[in-house]
Design a protein around this motif. Sequence first.
Motif, PDB file in Angstrom:
ATOM      1  N   ASP A 288      -5.287 107.321   3.427  1.00  0.00           N
ATOM      2  CA  ASP A 288      -6.381 106.553   4.456  1.00  0.00           C
ATOM      3  C   ASP A 288      -6.462 107.461   5.758  1.00  0.00           C
TER       4      ASP A 288
ATOM      5  N   LYS B 123     -13.138 105.780  16.533  1.00  0.00           N
ATOM      6  CA  LYS B 123     -12.758 107.008  15.737  1.00  0.00           C
ATOM      7  C   LYS B 123     -13.056 108.171  16.285  1.00  0.00           C
TER       8      LYS B 123
ATOM      9  N   LEU C  48     -12.061 102.137   1.401  1.00  0.00           N
ATOM     10  CA  LEU C  48     -10.713 102.054   0.739  1.00  0.00           C
ATOM     11  C   LEU C  48     -10.814 101.174  -0.540  1.00  0.00           C
TER      12      LEU C  48
ATOM     13  N   SER D   2      -7.162  96.489   6.094  1.00  0.00           N
ATOM     14  CA  SER D   2      -7.904  96.958   4.915  1.00  0.00           C
ATOM     15  C   SER D   2      -7.290  97.585   3.834  1.00  0.00           C
TER      16      SER D   2
ATOM     17  N   THR E 250       0.039  98.572   9.197  1.00  0.00           N
ATOM     18  CA  THR E 250      -1.193  99.373   9.044  1.00  0.00           C
ATOM     19  C   THR E 250      -2.424  98.078   9.051  1.00  0.00           C
ATOM     20  N   ILE E 251      -3.491  98.366   9.158  1.00  0.00           N
ATOM     21  CA  ILE E 251      -4.614  97.491   9.107  1.00  0.00           C
ATOM     22  C   ILE E 251      -4.672  96.678   7.707  1.00  0.00           C
TER      23      ILE E 251
ATOM     24  N   PRO F 141      -1.645 105.606   4.979  1.00  0.00           N
ATOM     25  CA  PRO F 141      -2.604 105.807   6.277  1.00  0.00           C
ATOM     26  C   PRO F 141      -1.859 106.382   7.346  1.00  0.00           C
TER      27      PRO F 141
ATOM     28  N   GLY G  50     -19.139 102.907   9.915  1.00  0.00           N
ATOM     29  CA  GLY G  50     -19.379 103.802   8.926  1.00  0.00           C
ATOM     30  C   GLY G  50     -18.072 104.253   8.286  1.00  0.00           C
TER      31      GLY G  50
ATOM     32  N   ALA H 108      -8.481 107.249   8.307  1.00  0.00           N
ATOM     33  CA  ALA H 108      -9.336 106.555   9.424  1.00  0.00           C
ATOM     34  C   ALA H 108      -9.081 106.983  10.795  1.00  0.00           C
ATOM     35  N   GLU H 109      -7.647 107.299  10.904  1.00  0.00           N
ATOM     36  CA  GLU H 109      -7.317 107.309  12.317  1.00  0.00           C
ATOM     37  C   GLU H 109      -6.867 108.739  12.431  1.00  0.00           C
TER      38      GLU H 109
ATOM     39  N   PHE I 213      -0.499  96.972  15.320  1.00  0.00           N
ATOM     40  CA  PHE I 213      -0.948  96.060  14.195  1.00  0.00           C
ATOM     41  C   PHE I 213      -0.050  95.109  14.060  1.00  0.00           C
TER      42      PHE I 213
ATOM     43  N   TYR J 185     -15.849 104.060  12.750  1.00  0.00           N
ATOM     44  CA  TYR J 185     -16.087 103.012  13.948  1.00  0.00           C
ATOM     45  C   TYR J 185     -15.995 103.636  15.201  1.00  0.00           C
TER      46      TYR J 185
ATOM     47  N   SER K 120     -18.185 101.461   5.782  1.00  0.00           N
ATOM     48  CA  SER K 120     -17.043 101.464   6.693  1.00  0.00           C
ATOM     49  C   SER K 120     -15.877 101.845   6.061  1.00  0.00           C
ATOM     50  N   GLY K 121     -14.672 101.954   6.892  1.00  0.00           N
ATOM     51  CA  GLY K 121     -13.403 102.577   6.458  1.00  0.00           C
ATOM     52  C   GLY K 121     -12.957 101.603   5.287  1.00  0.00           C
ATOM     53  N   THR K 122     -12.864 100.129   5.687  1.00  0.00           N
ATOM     54  CA  THR K 122     -12.726  99.284   4.815  1.00  0.00           C
ATOM     55  C   THR K 122     -13.197  99.088   3.461  1.00  0.00           C
TER      56      THR K 122
ATOM     57  N   SER L 189     -12.829 106.558   8.390  1.00  0.00           N
ATOM     58  CA  SER L 189     -13.740 105.611   9.135  1.00  0.00           C
ATOM     59  C   SER L 189     -14.555 106.211  10.434  1.00  0.00           C
TER      60      SER L 189
HETATM   61  C1  LIG Z   1      -5.637 103.091   9.336  1.00  0.00           C
HETATM   62  C2  LIG Z   1      -7.003 102.489   9.042  1.00  0.00           C
HETATM   63  N1  LIG Z   1      -7.585 102.015   7.991  1.00  0.00           N
HETATM   64  C3  LIG Z   1      -8.901 101.701   7.650  1.00  0.00           C
HETATM   65  C4  LIG Z   1      -9.577 101.253   8.590  1.00  0.00           C
HETATM   66  C5  LIG Z   1     -10.810 100.333   8.479  1.00  0.00           C
HETATM   67  O1  LIG Z   1     -11.793 101.146   9.160  1.00  0.00           O
HETATM   68  P1  LIG Z   1     -13.214 100.245   9.302  1.00  0.00           P
HETATM   69  O2  LIG Z   1     -13.153  99.439  10.688  1.00  0.00           O
HETATM   70  O3  LIG Z   1     -14.276 101.235   9.670  1.00  0.00           O
HETATM   71  O4  LIG Z   1     -13.476  99.266   8.293  1.00  0.00           O
HETATM   72  C6  LIG Z   1      -8.866 101.373  10.062  1.00  0.00           C
HETATM   73  C7  LIG Z   1      -9.969 100.659  11.267  1.00  0.00           C
HETATM   74  O5  LIG Z   1      -9.357 100.926  12.319  1.00  0.00           O
HETATM   75  C8  LIG Z   1      -7.716 101.827  10.239  1.00  0.00           C
HETATM   76  O6  LIG Z   1      -7.163 102.067  11.289  1.00  0.00           O
END
Ligand SMILES: Cc1ncc(COP(=O)(O)O)c(C=O)c1O
Length: 374
Positions: free
Chosen positions: A156, A185, A63, A87, A84-85, A130, A192, A158-159, A317, A182, A58-60, A180
Amino acid sequence: MKKYKIPVNEPSLIGNEKKYLLRCLKDGYISSSGAFVKEFEKKFAKRLKKKYAISVSSGTAALQLAFESLNIKKKEEVILPSFTIISCILPIVRAGAVPVLIDSDPITWNMDVNKIEKKITRKTRVIIAPHIYGMPVDMDPLMKIAKKYKLKVIEDTAEALGLKYKNKECGSFGDVSTFSFYANKHITTGEGGMIVTNDKQIAEKCKSLRNICFNDKRRFLHYDLGWNYRFTNLQSSIGLAQLEKLNRFVIKKRKIGQIYNKGLSNIEAFNIPLDKTKYAKNIYWVYGLVLKKNSPISLKVLMKKLKKYGIETRNFFWPLHQQPILRKMGFFRNIKLPVAEYLSKNGLYLPTGLAITSLQQKFVIDKIKKIFFK
Ligand SMILES: Cc1ncc(COP(=O)(O)O)c(C=O)c1O
């Protein structure tokens, strides 16, 4: 689960996904070993012009491993935005390091890079950057500050896969960058993530951490604490098919954003996203609206009315400095970051998934107009 007429996100899976997935099933490699994993990592690294790409669950997870690979010690400081998220902050808190939050730019919704330098101390080690909702962080000044103070940058992305900052791919700036996959995305594998870097040591550490730090010489003998964050061959087969379409996805995303912009620009009650700045063109990962102070309708009412029409929306967020769990742990007791607070209370995003049609977008626009103009 409630089924919306227009969900906030629906992915597009109409290329080679099925073909590759069936090949994967036929070969019998469904876990994390298999040719698709290697192929996906190789193609991803090539796209980002990086030496190493390490797929994770995952993206989490990406990180977490990216952060651990930088060997940050307890009490050392890490700069990141509040908007931000969660994560982004989890690995910092878990390592006993100190998160230092920055407010956002009210126009791009990204970390306000002009506020970073004031927060740097002798203990600062890392900036986590991010990219938010389709526009990039202003990377040139950020990288300049990082260089000046010898800080590492975790980008980051992810987006923001496919987004460019001054014609350079986002995700290629950081010492280590994360992604990420998800379902919402730009490319998805269900769940993933990916880590990219040019640094061999970082890459080796991430690879080891993702695979519970097994050691090559004697399996089941461990010298470090890792995780099982492995990515599967099944996921990689879908990822490969998705990556083939990334450029088309980016074009479609921009089109989605521009259709909304055209349809919604004459409504006074809210601000719509910026289409471009001098350094980037928005790729509208999500299409956000931020209600102005004098909006005749509150965010809650707007979301409720759209829901009645079968249109799913999502809140922005919640800022990190106001997260209940972090407050309970003693963080951020007296911090005020007005832009992040305003965005979180007044922002929502509309259906922006890659499978959305222009007819569906027209429906959303018409209903929003009806709500505001009666
Ligand atoms: C900026 C950002 N970082 C990290 C993540 C985490 O990704 P994941 O949902 O794959 O764990 C997200 C998820 O939307 C995100 O928006």
